[in-house]
Design a protein around this motif. Structure first.
Motif: not given
Length: 60
Positions: A4-7, A15-18
């Motif tokens: 929740e601290e991330l923009s 999440t796309d590049h995980l």
């Protein structure tokens, strides 16, 4: 860092590049293990060469 601290833009990028990042980390670990095995193999033959030539192994 909590999610929740991330923009939102950074969270989406993360999440796309995980999966790609995880694959790279796993590949690097396997490469490191392979290189460590090669190094141990070469060190073994170096020690054998010392013994065959009659060199003594001194302990400190």
């Amino acid at each position: 860092m909590a999610s929740e601290e991330l923009s939102p833009a950074f969270h989406d990028f993360y999440t796309d590049h995980l999966v790609i990042g995880a694959a790279i980390v796993i590949a690097l670990v396997f490469v490191e293990l392979l290189l460590m095995g090669i190094q141990a193999h070469r060190a073994h033959f170096t020690e054998v060469d010392r013994v065959v030539r009659g060199a003594t192994h001194t302990e400190a």
